[in-house]
Design an enzyme around this catalytic site. Structure first.
Site, PDB file in Angstrom:
ATOM      1  N   ARG A   1     -10.146  -7.670  35.425  1.00  0.00           N
ATOM      2  CA  ARG A   1      -8.749  -8.853  36.187  1.00  0.00           C
ATOM      3  C   ARG A   1     -10.524 -10.196  36.126  1.00  0.00           C
ATOM      4  O   ARG A   1     -11.638  -9.892  36.614  1.00  0.00           O
ATOM      5  CB  ARG A   1      -9.072  -8.363  37.757  1.00  0.00           C
ATOM      6  CG  ARG A   1      -8.558  -9.292  38.115  1.00  0.00           C
ATOM      7  CD  ARG A   1      -8.162  -9.191  39.792  1.00  0.00           C
ATOM      8  NE  ARG A   1      -7.163 -10.172  40.553  1.00  0.00           N
ATOM      9  CZ  ARG A   1      -7.502  -9.872  42.110  1.00  0.00           C
ATOM     10  NH1 ARG A   1      -8.151  -9.115  42.451  1.00  0.00           N
ATOM     11  NH2 ARG A   1      -7.436 -10.908  42.653  1.00  0.00           N
ATOM     12  N   HIS A   2      -9.566 -11.461  36.573  1.00  0.00           N
ATOM     13  CA  HIS A   2     -10.822 -12.559  36.560  1.00  0.00           C
ATOM     14  C   HIS A   2     -11.421 -12.525  37.475  1.00  0.00           C
ATOM     15  O   HIS A   2     -11.236 -11.623  38.388  1.00  0.00           O
ATOM     16  CB  HIS A   2     -10.084 -13.481  36.972  1.00  0.00           C
ATOM     17  CG  HIS A   2      -8.538 -13.848  37.552  1.00  0.00           C
ATOM     18  ND1 HIS A   2      -9.294 -13.478  39.197  1.00  0.00           N
ATOM     19  CD2 HIS A   2      -7.359 -13.356  37.504  1.00  0.00           C
ATOM     20  CE1 HIS A   2      -8.055 -13.582  39.686  1.00  0.00           C
ATOM     21  NE2 HIS A   2      -7.042 -13.517  39.260  1.00  0.00           N
TER      22      HIS A   2
END
Length: 482
Positions: A80-81
């Protein structure tokens, strides 16, 4: 006359005692005494669900995984970012938070309506009184990666490189690596930060990034092409998280938070949620600093809010909806395909979002409770496995490492699954290390299944009929190039 005076004095004393008793009964009572500003441990910062800081949530298992007589051969990562800015909607509401701040200060200093118990300590009141939203954060910058988010991914790359230097080499060679990110600023920047962690500054400019065919990203954003998922996600009435929001426990929690802040009435849930959001964002942006809005809550109150959010995600991308167990078909198939392949690339890294991380955990059958969390079993779910704070903080990452273990006479190929640098313990694996044959057997439905039929179940959009063909086409192109 003397008797009369004594009678009058006694009557006045009784009246004063009665008046004081009445005043004490009218004085608001709240909750346990707590001061965020002086708390050195602050364990609740580990319970901020999807807005938990990765620095706090990450494990250390990856640095302890020393497997004698085994050599890592492949690594597959879905990340995930990193930490991001709020949505435009939340940024625009910052002005309302300043109004709430002013009312709290007025409650304490002018109206004198702070509660007898559970009131804000001087440190927390001062933090709220002096709080101002960062004016440089405008709606145009919504959801952008922060400087801490960049460091999240850069540090993550370095951590895995230290553990697997033979695969994650410091020099970039296109045949050894496959990178891909969604077409969104925060994942693209996360990729750049990760690449910097591996290869040094600006090397990302020379890295080939894989792209979806015709812009249709059913690999990393399958929910965008599934109307049934969107319909399920938009449903609120009658859901467990909505029922919990309207429960007696939540009603009391909101009332207690309001009383703690000096209000003689209950604030709306959206106001409580806004304060909690700002607390979580600010704490993730600056882990070592104190977020003013975290002081508005006691530890017990934040546990209730965490459970509400866990229930919400349980339905949106977890075990609460059957569709989530099929939604990430393509990305699971991709993981198995790359790990099973005898050819390069040896390192595959994707950058995506919360929904696909959580749905993948669900589809793989990880962190599933024997008893499903509901609106009515809060007390018994204290030690639940479905805790988004541990599963999906900012920069959450799901990693599969393939090993060659020639000394094993049964199965020389092994796989280690890691989630946020913690070993995933599965009852069909040995201390986290799984036989590759067992992995393929356990997830055979994904490896040999038809994602076009599994994806989105029967309610898929017309694009799902192309998934199987497009998956094979993408795989063929990738392996012809690399």
């Amino acid at each position: 006359m003397k008797v009369l005076w004594i009678t009058v004095i006694l009557a006045l004393s009784q009246y004063e005692a009665h008046a004081q008793q009445q005043q004490q009964q009218q004085q608001p009572q709240c909750c346990e005494e707590y001061c965020f500003g002086t708390d050195k441990d602050r364990p609740q910062t580990l319970r901020f669900t999807s807005k938990t800081a990765y620095l706090l949530a990450k494990g250390k298992d990856v640095e302890r995984n020393i497997l004698p007589n085994c050599s890592p051969t492949k690594i597959w990562t879905l990340s995930r970012h990193g930490t991001r800015l709020p949505s435009a909607k939340t940024i625009e509401k910052a002005g309302h938070l300043e109004e709430i701040r002013s009312k709290i200060v007025n409650n304490y200093k002018v109206l004198k309506t702070k509660p007898d118990t559970g009131a804000l300590c001087m440190e927390d009141l001062f933090s709220i009184q002096t709080w101002k939203f960062n004016s440089s954060i405008t709606p145009e910058k919504e959801n952008m990666l922060t400087s801490q988010g960049w460091e999240d991914l850069k540090s993550l790359a370095k951590t895995y490189q230290r553990q697997y230097p033979s695969i994650l080499t410091k020099d970039y060679r296109s045949e050894n690596f496959l990178f891909r990110h969604t077409e969104i600023q925060r994942t693209e920047e996360s990729f750049k930060a990760y690449a910097e962690g591996l290869f040094g500054p600006n090397v990302w400019q020379n890295i080939h990034v894989s792209r979806p065919v015709n812009g249709t990203d059913t690999l990393l954003r399958p929910y965008d092409y599934c109307p049934k998922w969107e319909e399920n996600n938009s449903q609120k009435e009658g859901t467990e998280f909505e029922n919990f929001k309207n429960s007696a426990l939540m009603t009391k929690t909101i009332a207690d938070i309001s009383t703690r802040l000096g209000f003689l009435y209950s604030l709306e849930f959206k106001d409580i949620e806004l304060m909690w959001d700002m607390c979580r964002y600010e704490q993730a942006w600056n882990v070592d600093r104190v977020s003013a809005w975290c002081g508005a809550f006691t530890r017990a109150q934040l546990k209730v809010l965490e459970y509400y959010d866990d229930l919400r995600y349980y339905k949106k991308s977890g075990y609460g909806s059957e569709i989530n167990s099929k939604l990430p078909c393509e990305v699971i198939k991709d993981m198995l395909f790359h790990l099973n392949s005898k050819t390069k690339p040896n390192a595959v890294t994707y950058f995506a979002h919360s929904t696909v991380i959580q749905a993948m955990v669900t589809a793989l059958g990880w962190y599933k409770d024997e008893e499903a969390p509901t609106s009515s079993n809060y007390e018994s779910m204290e030690n639940r496995q479905w805790r988004i704070s541990k599963i999906d903080p900012f920069a959450s990452n799901l990693v599969a490492v393939k090993y060659d273990c020639p000394a094993d006479s049964v199965d020389t190929e092994k796989v280690l699954f890691l989630l946020n640098q913690n070993t995933v313990s599965l009852n069909w694996c040995s201390v986290g290390l799984c036989d590759w044959s067992a992995v393929m057997k356990h997830y055979n439905d994904f490896y040999n299944g038809n994602c076009a039929e599994m994806f989105c179940q029967s309610g898929a959009s017309s694009i799902s009929s192309l998934l199987s063909l497009s998956s094979l086409l993408v795989a063929a192109i990738v392996y012809l190039i690399y």
